[in-house]
Design a protein around this motif. Structure first.
Motif, PDB file in Angstrom:
ATOM      1  N   ASN A   1      10.359  -6.398  -6.113  1.00 24.39           N
ATOM      2  CA  ASN A   1      11.715  -6.047  -5.679  1.00 24.39           C
ATOM      3  C   ASN A   1      11.812  -4.704  -4.978  1.00 24.39           C
ATOM      4  OD1 ASN A   1      11.042  -4.907  -8.199  1.00 24.39           O
ATOM      5  ND2 ASN A   1      13.179  -4.602  -8.741  1.00 24.39           N
ATOM      6  N   ARG A   2      10.750  -3.887  -5.031  1.00 21.76           N
ATOM      7  CA  ARG A   2      10.850  -2.569  -4.399  1.00 21.76           C
ATOM      8  C   ARG A   2       9.465  -1.995  -4.120  1.00 21.76           C
ATOM      9  NH1 ARG A   2      10.140   1.456  -8.361  1.00 21.76           N
ATOM     10  NH2 ARG A   2      10.204   0.690 -10.508  1.00 21.76           N
ATOM     11  N   GLY A   3       9.451  -0.913  -3.342  1.00 20.13           N
ATOM     12  CA  GLY A   3       8.219  -0.183  -3.082  1.00 20.13           C
ATOM     13  C   GLY A   3       7.126  -1.025  -2.463  1.00 20.13           C
ATOM     14  N   VAL A   4       5.894  -0.809  -2.919  1.00 25.62           N
ATOM     15  CA  VAL A   4       4.753  -1.549  -2.394  1.00 25.62           C
ATOM     16  C   VAL A   4       4.917  -3.033  -2.661  1.00 25.62           C
ATOM     17  CG1 VAL A   4       2.267  -1.913  -2.640  1.00 25.62           C
ATOM     18  CG2 VAL A   4       3.165   0.408  -2.560  1.00 25.62           C
ATOM     19  N   GLY A   5       5.501  -3.385  -3.810  1.00 25.24           N
ATOM     20  CA  GLY A   5       5.707  -4.797  -4.134  1.00 25.24           C
ATOM     21  C   GLY A   5       6.564  -5.499  -3.106  1.00 25.24           C
ATOM     22  N   ARG A   6       7.659  -4.874  -2.746  1.00 24.28           N
ATOM     23  CA  ARG A   6       8.522  -5.479  -1.727  1.00 24.28           C
ATOM     24  C   ARG A   6       7.790  -5.572  -0.386  1.00 24.28           C
ATOM     25  NH1 ARG A   6      14.824  -4.274  -0.092  1.00 24.28           N
ATOM     26  NH2 ARG A   6      14.767  -5.420   1.863  1.00 24.28           N
ATOM     27  N   ALA A   7       7.026  -4.539  -0.044  1.00 31.16           N
ATOM     28  CA  ALA A   7       6.266  -4.572   1.209  1.00 31.16           C
ATOM     29  C   ALA A   7       5.243  -5.707   1.199  1.00 31.16           C
ATOM     30  CB  ALA A   7       5.578  -3.230   1.437  1.00 31.16           C
ATOM     31  N   LEU A   8       4.627  -5.955   0.044  1.00 27.19           N
ATOM     32  CA  LEU A   8       3.679  -7.064  -0.066  1.00 27.19           C
ATOM     33  C   LEU A   8       4.380  -8.408   0.115  1.00 27.19           C
ATOM     34  CD1 LEU A   8       1.651  -5.710  -3.111  1.00 27.19           C
ATOM     35  CD2 LEU A   8       0.668  -6.247  -0.875  1.00 27.19           C
ATOM     36  N   VAL A   9       5.559  -8.546  -0.461  1.00 28.85           N
ATOM     37  CA  VAL A   9       6.341  -9.781  -0.292  1.00 28.85           C
ATOM     38  C   VAL A   9       6.659 -10.000   1.177  1.00 28.85           C
ATOM     39  CG1 VAL A   9       8.581 -10.844  -0.756  1.00 28.85           C
ATOM     40  CG2 VAL A   9       7.313  -9.754  -2.622  1.00 28.85           C
ATOM     41  N   GLU A  10       7.137  -8.957   1.838  1.00 27.52           N
ATOM     42  CA  GLU A  10       7.518  -9.067   3.251  1.00 27.52           C
ATOM     43  C   GLU A  10       6.307  -9.380   4.126  1.00 27.52           C
ATOM     44  OE1 GLU A  10       9.360  -5.294   3.848  1.00 27.52           O
ATOM     45  OE2 GLU A  10      11.307  -5.935   3.046  1.00 27.52           O
ATOM     46  N   GLU A  11       5.175  -8.758   3.833  1.00 25.99           N
ATOM     47  CA  GLU A  11       3.973  -8.990   4.637  1.00 25.99           C
ATOM     48  C   GLU A  11       3.456 -10.417   4.455  1.00 25.99           C
ATOM     49  OE1 GLU A  11       0.925  -8.015   7.353  1.00 25.99           O
ATOM     50  OE2 GLU A  11       2.811  -6.993   6.873  1.00 25.99           O
ATOM     51  N   ALA A  12       3.511 -10.910   3.217  1.00 26.10           N
ATOM     52  CA  ALA A  12       3.056 -12.289   2.972  1.00 26.10           C
ATOM     53  C   ALA A  12       3.940 -13.288   3.720  1.00 26.10           C
ATOM     54  CB  ALA A  12       3.074 -12.581   1.478  1.00 26.10           C
ATOM     55  N   LEU A  13       5.232 -13.051   3.724  1.00 25.51           N
ATOM     56  CA  LEU A  13       6.143 -13.925   4.468  1.00 25.51           C
ATOM     57  C   LEU A  13       5.863 -13.850   5.963  1.00 25.51           C
ATOM     58  CD1 LEU A  13       9.428 -13.192   2.493  1.00 25.51           C
ATOM     59  CD2 LEU A  13       8.296 -15.424   2.653  1.00 25.51           C
TER      60      LEU A  13
END
Length: 239
Positions: A14-26
């Motif tokens: 939901n935030r930080g590196v985790g959110r960036a990982l979600v966005e990059e995977a999409l």
């Protein structure tokens, strides 16, 4: 392993590196990306699938494994730093809490999701580590507890290389130094943008890398870890 058409689960998505990982995977064409968080309402990434999950709560992990039974890539990103500044005097409850989140959390997730990934034909587990999981450099003694949790996670990751690849599950360990996530506000420290870390993390998965040093800090710390501590801590040699 290609991200395109994979089903990815990111803890702390939901935030930080985790959110960036979600966005990059999409962005790379993942068929589905679960953004796991204690409060799924905090997940705001369009097209991500919010998933309730507390890495310290076995019941939510079991429920998540049942709901996300199509996962092929697990990224253990969720973690905490509780500012345990002196491991010899600080309250042990905070040290235990760091281990619960940073070590036992990913271990619980792997125990729940490796069978899922194997059942789906194989895939990948990436454990988000830290440069401090490689070596505690001079000046970073106050991070000893946090570093210990990450070093323990690294050992589990490496130990599982004896068994999981034979089951079709690749493993990678992601290391980084300071990341610009809004949590670190020290203007004197060079911070890597979270999207840059996410790109390198997923590049590593696609390249089949076992270890990903996502920034220059991690590269330097990895090199320092190979040295005799007496070369880095002069007081050790003088003692």
């Amino acid at each position: 392993m290609k991200i395109q058409d994979a089903v990815v689960l990111v803890t702390g998505g939901n935030r930080g590196v985790g959110r960036a990982l979600v966005e990059e995977a999409l962005a790379r064409g993942a068929r589905k990306v679960y953004a796991a968080a204690r409060d799924p309402e905090t997940v705001s990434t369009p097209d991500a699938v919010p998933l309730r999950l507390d890495v310290t709560d076995p019941e939510t992990i079991t429920a998540a494994a049942g709901r996300a039974s199509d996962v092929t890539i697990l990224i253990n990103n969720a973690g905490v730093d509780l500012a345990v500044d002196d491991i010899l005097t600080h309250e042990l409850d905070d040290v235990r809490r760091e281990f619960e989140v940073n070590f036992f959390g990913p271990l619980r997730l792997m125990r729940a999701f490796v069978p899922v990934i194997v059942g789906n034909g194989g895939g990948h587990v990436q454990n988000v580590n830290s440069a401090l999981g490689l070596f505690v450099a001079p000046g970073y003694g106050p991070y000893t507890a946090y570093a210990s949790t990450k070093a323990a996670l690294l050992m589990v990751t490496n130990g599982l290389r004896d068994t999981l690849p034979a089951q079709g599950v690749e493993l990678s360990s992601l290391h980084m130094g300071f990341t610009d996530t809004g949590l670190l506000r020290d203007p004197t420290v060079r911070k890597s943008p979270a999207p840059e870390i996410a790109r390198k993390a997923l590049d590593g998965i696609e390249a089949g890398a076992a270890e990903i040093l996502a920034d220059e800090v991690s590269v330097q710390v990895k090199a320092a870890a190979a040295l005799d501590p007496a070369q880095i801590f002069p007081q050790t040699a003088a003692a």
